[in-house]
Design a protein around this motif. Structure first.
Motif, PDB file in Angstrom:
ATOM      1  N   VAL A 199       0.841  -1.200   0.000  1.00 43.51           N
ATOM      2  CA  VAL A 199       0.000   0.000   0.000  1.00 43.51           C
ATOM      3  C   VAL A 199       0.872   1.244   0.000  1.00 43.51           C
ATOM      4  O   VAL A 199       0.605   2.219  -0.742  1.00 43.51           O
ATOM      5  N   GLU A 200       1.935   1.232   0.813  1.00 40.88           N
ATOM      6  CA  GLU A 200       2.833   2.393   0.857  1.00 40.88           C
ATOM      7  C   GLU A 200       3.527   2.596  -0.484  1.00 40.88           C
ATOM      8  O   GLU A 200       3.689   3.736  -0.947  1.00 40.88           O
ATOM      9  N   HIS A 201       3.924   1.473  -1.110  1.00 43.94           N
ATOM     10  CA  HIS A 201       4.579   1.588  -2.413  1.00 43.94           C
ATOM     11  C   HIS A 201       3.613   2.127  -3.457  1.00 43.94           C
ATOM     12  O   HIS A 201       3.995   2.977  -4.296  1.00 43.94           O
ATOM     13  N   ALA A 202       2.358   1.622  -3.418  1.00 42.05           N
ATOM     14  CA  ALA A 202       1.361   2.117  -4.373  1.00 42.05           C
ATOM     15  C   ALA A 202       1.096   3.612  -4.170  1.00 42.05           C
ATOM     16  O   ALA A 202       0.966   4.371  -5.143  1.00 42.05           O
ATOM     17  N   ALA A 203       1.036   4.025  -2.902  1.00 42.25           N
ATOM     18  CA  ALA A 203       0.815   5.443  -2.615  1.00 42.25           C
ATOM     19  C   ALA A 203       1.995   6.280  -3.096  1.00 42.25           C
ATOM     20  O   ALA A 203       1.815   7.382  -3.651  1.00 42.25           O
ATOM     21  N   GLU A 204       3.207   5.767  -2.891  1.00 42.88           N
ATOM     22  CA  GLU A 204       4.397   6.483  -3.341  1.00 42.88           C
ATOM     23  C   GLU A 204       4.432   6.590  -4.869  1.00 42.88           C
ATOM     24  O   GLU A 204       4.770   7.639  -5.427  1.00 42.88           O
ATOM     25  N   MET A 205       4.069   5.495  -5.525  1.00 44.67           N
ATOM     26  CA  MET A 205       4.039   5.517  -6.990  1.00 44.67           C
ATOM     27  C   MET A 205       3.006   6.508  -7.496  1.00 44.67           C
ATOM     28  O   MET A 205       3.241   7.238  -8.475  1.00 44.67           O
ATOM     29  N   GLU A 206       1.852   6.545  -6.845  1.00 48.06           N
ATOM     30  CA  GLU A 206       0.812   7.494  -7.243  1.00 48.06           C
ATOM     31  C   GLU A 206       1.288   8.924  -7.013  1.00 48.06           C
ATOM     32  O   GLU A 206       1.040   9.825  -7.845  1.00 48.06           O
ATOM     33  N   HIS A 207       1.991   9.137  -5.906  1.00 47.57           N
ATOM     34  CA  HIS A 207       2.518  10.483  -5.626  1.00 47.57           C
ATOM     35  C   HIS A 207       3.539  10.883  -6.694  1.00 47.57           C
ATOM     36  O   HIS A 207       3.526  12.024  -7.187  1.00 47.57           O
ATOM     37  N   GLN A 208       4.437   9.955  -7.059  1.00 52.32           N
ATOM     38  CA  GLN A 208       5.426  10.246  -8.092  1.00 52.32           C
ATOM     39  C   GLN A 208       4.755  10.498  -9.434  1.00 52.32           C
ATOM     40  O   GLN A 208       5.192  11.375 -10.205  1.00 52.32           O
ATOM     41  N   SER A 209       3.682   9.720  -9.691  1.00 50.74           N
ATOM     42  CA  SER A 209       2.963   9.927 -10.954  1.00 50.74           C
ATOM     43  C   SER A 209       2.319  11.310 -11.000  1.00 50.74           C
ATOM     44  O   SER A 209       2.310  11.972 -12.051  1.00 50.74           O
ATOM     45  N   GLN A 210       1.764  11.725  -9.875  1.00 53.92           N
ATOM     46  CA  GLN A 210       1.154  13.063  -9.830  1.00 53.92           C
ATOM     47  C   GLN A 210       2.204  14.158 -10.068  1.00 53.92           C
ATOM     48  O   GLN A 210       1.965  15.117 -10.812  1.00 53.92           O
ATOM     49  N   ILE A 211       3.381  14.004  -9.439  1.00 56.11           N
ATOM     50  CA  ILE A 211       4.451  14.981  -9.647  1.00 56.11           C
ATOM     51  C   ILE A 211       4.877  15.005 -11.115  1.00 56.11           C
ATOM     52  O   ILE A 211       5.080  16.070 -11.715  1.00 56.11           O
ATOM     53  N   LEU A 212       4.991  13.790 -11.698  1.00 52.65           N
ATOM     54  CA  LEU A 212       5.406  13.705 -13.097  1.00 52.65           C
ATOM     55  C   LEU A 212       4.357  14.326 -14.020  1.00 52.65           C
ATOM     56  O   LEU A 212       4.700  15.028 -14.979  1.00 52.65           O
ATOM     57  N   ARG A 213       3.089  14.087 -13.723  1.00 49.76           N
ATOM     58  CA  ARG A 213       2.031  14.673 -14.561  1.00 49.76           C
ATOM     59  C   ARG A 213       2.052  16.204 -14.477  1.00 49.76           C
ATOM     60  O   ARG A 213       1.861  16.901 -15.472  1.00 49.76           O
ATOM     61  N   ARG A 214       2.264  16.711 -13.274  1.00 49.84           N
ATOM     62  CA  ARG A 214       2.323  18.171 -13.113  1.00 49.84           C
ATOM     63  C   ARG A 214       3.522  18.757 -13.880  1.00 49.84           C
ATOM     64  O   ARG A 214       3.422  19.805 -14.520  1.00 49.84           O
ATOM     65  N   ALA A 215       4.658  18.042 -13.788  1.00 46.55           N
ATOM     66  CA  ALA A 215       5.837  18.508 -14.512  1.00 46.55           C
ATOM     67  C   ALA A 215       5.605  18.483 -16.013  1.00 46.55           C
ATOM     68  O   ALA A 215       6.022  19.394 -16.743  1.00 46.55           O
ATOM     69  N   GLU A 216       4.929  17.430 -16.488  1.00 45.40           N
ATOM     70  CA  GLU A 216       4.621  17.351 -17.917  1.00 45.40           C
ATOM     71  C   GLU A 216       3.708  18.497 -18.343  1.00 45.40           C
ATOM     72  O   GLU A 216       3.893  19.106 -19.415  1.00 45.40           O
ATOM     73  N   ASP A 217       2.698  18.778 -17.505  1.00 51.54           N
ATOM     74  CA  ASP A 217       1.768  19.856 -17.838  1.00 51.54           C
ATOM     75  C   ASP A 217       2.501  21.201 -17.880  1.00 51.54           C
ATOM     76  O   ASP A 217       2.242  22.035 -18.775  1.00 51.54           O
ATOM     77  N   MET A 218       3.393  21.413 -16.924  1.00 53.91           N
ATOM     78  CA  MET A 218       4.101  22.688 -16.880  1.00 53.91           C
ATOM     79  C   MET A 218       5.083  22.827 -18.047  1.00 53.91           C
ATOM     80  O   MET A 218       5.222  23.916 -18.628  1.00 53.91           O
ATOM     81  N   ALA A 219       5.742  21.743 -18.416  1.00 56.86           N
ATOM     82  CA  ALA A 219       6.744  21.799 -19.483  1.00 56.86           C
ATOM     83  C   ALA A 219       6.157  21.522 -20.859  1.00 56.86           C
ATOM     84  O   ALA A 219       6.889  21.587 -21.857  1.00 56.86           O
ATOM     85  N   LYS A 220       4.871  21.218 -20.929  1.00 61.04           N
ATOM     86  CA  LYS A 220       4.232  20.873 -22.197  1.00 61.04           C
ATOM     87  C   LYS A 220       4.934  19.687 -22.859  1.00 61.04           C
ATOM     88  O   LYS A 220       5.185  19.648 -24.056  1.00 61.04           O
TER      89      LYS A 220
END
Length: 285
Positions: free
Chosen positions: A202-223
């Motif tokens: 569960v902790e790993h899944a939560a961490e992966m989801e958190h990393q995915s959210q950060i990556l999605r935000r970075a993608e949105d900001m950098a286009k």
């Protein structure tokens, strides 16, 4: 193999080892319980046989009929009953011998067996004589047989058999309780291991989801966008890539052929070369 896969494999191996240990303990506990039951049944059977032997030889059996035949030789029923008692006593002693031999216990009833045979011989001698022609002294000398050794032998052997069987019962019970305790501890360990594994998952899944959210935000900001592919031809585009390509998620099948349609024809050769190098190299494109 990455660290995550190695951790999962190690967890599976630990679970397998714990399960095998639990099966071994369950088997050992079953064997101990079975042996305890067998020993308990043997104890009951030995006690029953000794009781039957004592009754057959005692004052309600052979001794009673033997003395009555001495006093009343004209009543043949006492002779017949005494002979039947001797046969029953021999059979019971044979059963005791067979049972104790099966249990690995040496039979020490030779004195009792000899006394019984002596009584049988005296009984036959009396039946062949006319007891009324004998004096009391002569009759007493004829039928006088010492029961001391026989009584000591049967009591000693019975006590020894019971002591051995009780010790075996205690040993089997101890091992059964020990295996049961170890199995319970192992079950608790397995339960704790599963809980810990679940928590880490569960902790790993939560961490992966958190990393995915950060990556999605970075993608949105950098286009920018990202995509993954495997050797079977499946292609996965991120939400940013879909937006950059102007494609709805429902309209993208995830096939490599459809993905190639979005690559300019003049760039396809370069992309193919880069992909081949990535496959033959470190997997990065």
């Amino acid at each position: 193999m990455d660290k995550r896969q190695a951790t999962r494999q190690m967890g599976s191996l630990k679970a397998l080892i714990l399960s095998l240990l639990l099966l071994i303990l369950a088997g050992a506990g079953t064997v101990s319980a079975y042996r305890y039951i067998q020993t308990s049944q043997a104890t009951i059977e030995v006690s029953r046989l000794f009781l039957r032997l004592e009754r057959t030889l005692g004052y309600d059996g052979f001794i009673h009929n033997f003395k009555n035949f001495v006093l009343r030789p004209e009543e043949s029923r006492y002779y017949d009953q005494a002979k039947d008692d001797l046969v029953a006593a021999r059979e019971t002693m044979g059963s005791i011998t067979d049972l104790t031999n099966d249990l690995g216990i040496t039979n020490t009833l030779d004195d009792l067996s000899q006394t019984i045979e002596t009584y049988g011989e005296k009984l036959d001698e009396l039946s062949a004589l006319n007891p009324q022609s004998l004096s009391s002294r002569a009759m007493d000398d004829l039928v006088r047989i010492s029961d001391v050794k026989a009584g000591r032998a049967i009591r000693s052997f019975e006590q020894r058999v019971e002591a051995i069987l009780k010790a075996r019962q205690a040993e089997h019970l101890f091992f059964f309780i020990l295996t049961l305790t170890l199995a319970a501890l192992l079950l608790c360990w397995i339960f704790a291991f599963l809980l810990l594994s679940r928590r880490k998952s569960v902790e790993h899944a939560a961490e992966m989801e958190h990393q995915s959210q950060i990556l999605r935000r970075a993608e949105d900001m950098a286009k920018l966008g990202r995509w993954d592919s495997n050797l079977q031809g499946a292609v996965v585009w991120s939400a940013s890539t879909l937006r950059l390509m102007g494609v709805d998620k429902e309209d993208f099948s995830g096939s490599r052929e459809q993905a190639w349609d979005f690559v300019h024809p003049e760039d396809r050769g370069k992309v193919r070369l880069a992909m081949r190098r990535a496959i033959e190299g470190d997997g990065h494109l």
